[in-house]
Design an enzyme around this catalytic site. Structure first.
Site: not given
Ligand code: SDX
Length: 470
Positions: A349, A407
């Site tokens: 998140h 989710d």
């Molecule tokens: C919602 O914003 C909100 O409040 C949203 C929400 C709401 O109520 O409105 O809470 C609802 O959108 C929940 C999120 C649902 N999405 C997912 O479950 C999709 C999977 N999650 C990721 O795509 C991610 O965690 C996000 C998009 C939710 C957040 O991403 P960020 O903050 O942009 O983080 P990032 O992509 O910059 O990642 C930072 C690091 C990375 O590693 P490095 O490149 O630094 O080595 O964390 C890792 C990412 O690879 N990472 C994950 C991950 N999420 C982040 N690695 C593996 N699996 C994941 N799910």
């Protein structure tokens, strides 16, 4: 309180107790800031991470602690003791309603749930071939059938003074020479134009809280109708005796839900109602900040929520669990996902670097419903989910702050209620429309069009090369 309600409420209270033991509740208030003195200093990352766009009193997401507050009320208390109607009213108006206000609000929602004209228009489209969220977005635009006050004002422009096309500058009353009539001739506004419908209630002015009520009620009717039409059935009229959560299930299935199913859906709607400046809320506010109208705002919120990185993740989670297929394959699947730097749906998140408090409630609810259903496939998926959660949290929890988000368990819960996966995200929208409309209303009180910057990193003065030399 009926036994089933008691069961469900106890699940919420136990989740709350567990969370409170891990969250230092007193620390939370220290994070809430004093009113902002603009301009503010903030460190901004890509995707506006860390940017402060506005002040709000609507909701507070404490990422470090993993806590969520709506207008000062903790989400656990609201889930245990209130209903979605009370929470939607709270988000819009700032206080929980008393009995009189609540009954007025409920009767407004009951009135606005009827959308016969909108559904007639919507059924003219091939919904069975459409993405449910695309159909929902279209439905909210069709709800704005009447010309709004702003449309009517714009229409008052005397078009006879408008040049009908770029190259002629004659008044469009004159026939363009050599042509029977100008191709894009504007009709003389006075000639036999249907009498302009006078905006009958503030609804048509597409502003004000009535439009918000209309959308909160209407998005649930549209979602239920889309679910039925996509499966070849006709929409079902709302039942004025039922509340919001029960009506959603009734209009989807044609059957009055059990009190337990109603209670679970009500809690799910409360949990998804608002969540700070998430992508879909921000999208709705950006559109509203141009003085466009609330129906277009909500349409853009629905468009943003559709993405699998945002609202669409719960559908993807079920696909992941089915792909793993066997609890014994979790470790192998996880290792290859990490090797391929695959984002694991339902985890991580932008704000929460601790357990998402909403997942704390949804996980035991999913567990309760799946085990109660006795469905072997669902039980297997639940086992895989719990194994995957253990694996991800052990590897990425402490090190990267990656935990289950809202989710991860919602899909399992909805599917154990018989809800098809393509309706998971529309149901997210049924709930979030309260947060979208509340934040648009709040922002419009001191509106300023959103216009961030982009740092230009391109070339700055290139000599022009004629086409022949390129
Ligand atoms: C919602 O914003 C909100 O409040 C949203 C929400 C709401 O109520 O409105 O809470 C609802 O959108 C929940 C999120 C649902 N999405 C997912 O479950 C999709 C999977 N999650 C990721 O795509 C991610 O965690 C996000 C998009 C939710 C957040 O991403 P960020 O903050 O942009 O983080 P990032 O992509 O910059 O990642 C930072 C690091 C990375 O590693 P490095 O490149 O630094 O080595 O964390 C890792 C990412 O690879 N990472 C994950 C991950 N999420 C982040 N690695 C593996 N699996 C994941 N799910």
């Amino acid at each position: 309180m009926p036994k089933t309600f008691e069961n469900i409420t106890n699940i919420v209270l136990e989740a709350a107790d567990k969370a409170r033991k891990e969250i230092d509740a007193d620390k939370i208030s220290s994070y809430v800031s004093a009113p902002v003195e603009w301009p503010v200093e903030c460190t901004v990352g890509p995707g506006l991470e860390g940017a402060i766009a506005c002040e709000t009193k609507i909701g507070y997401v404490s990422g470090k602690q993993g806590n969520l507050v709506y207008r000062g009320y903790n989400i656990f208390d609201l889930c245990a003791h209130s209903t979605y109607e009370e929470v939607a009213y709270l988000l819009l108006h700032g206080n929980l309603p008393n009995a009189e206000r609540l009954s007025e609000f409920k009767s407004k929602l009951a009135e606005f749930r009827y959308l016969p004209k909108t559904l007639r228009l919507l059924m003219g489209f091939p919904l069975e071939d459409m993405n449910a969220m695309a159909a929902l977005r279209m439905g909210t635009n069709l709800m704005r059938q009447h010309q709004t006050e702003r449309d009517l004002m714009q229409a008052k422009v005397d078009r006879t003074k408008v040049i009908s096309s770029d190259d002629d500058s004659v008044d469009t009353h004159e026939k363009v020479r050599g042509e029977q009539r100008a191709v894009y001739e504007f009709r003389d506004p006075k000639a036999n134009r249907p009498a302009r419908r006078k905006a009958k209630r503030d609804l048509q002015q597409a502003k004000g809280v009535e439009s918000c009520y209309h959308l909160i009620a209407g998005v649930s009717t549209l979602t239920a109708a889309i679910a039925r039409i996509q499966r070849g059935s006709l929409p079902i009229e709302p039942d004025p005796e039922l509340g919001h959560a029960a009506n959603l299930l009734y209009m989807m299935t044609g059957k009055r839900p059990t009190r337990e199913a109603e209670r679970v859906m009500d809690i799910a709607l409360i949990l998804h109602a608002d969540h700070g400046m998430n992508a879909s809320t921000f999208a709705a506010m950006v559109v509203a900040s141009t003085l466009s109208d609330i129906y277009f705002s909500i349409g853009s919120g629905i468009a943003a929520l559709n993405g699998p990185l945002h609202g669409g993740a719960n559908e993807e989670v079920l696909k992941t669990l089915r792909e793993i297929a066997d609890p014994k394959r979790v470790d192998g699947w996880y290792a290859s996902a990490r090797k391929n730097r695959r984002k694991i749906m339902g985890f991580g998140h932008r704000v929460y670097k601790a357990y998402d408090p909403r997942a704390r409630v949804l996980a035991p609810l999913a567990d309760y419903l799946v085990n109660k259903s006795g469905d072997a496939e669902a039980k297997n998926l639940l086992k895989i989910a719990s194994g995957l959660e253990t694996r991800v949290v052990a590897d990425l929890g402490a090190s990267k702050g990656i935990f289950p988000n809202v989710d991860f368990y919602s899909g399992l819960m909805y599917s154990s209620m018989g809800i098809p996966s393509e309706m998971f995200t529309p149901i997210f929208a049924v709930s979030r429309v309260a947060g979208w409309t509340a934040r648009v209303l709040e922002y419009m009180k001191s509106n300023r069009i959103f216009r961030p910057r982009a740092t230009y990193v391109g070339e700055i003065s290139r000599g022009f090369t004629p086409l022949a030399d390129r």
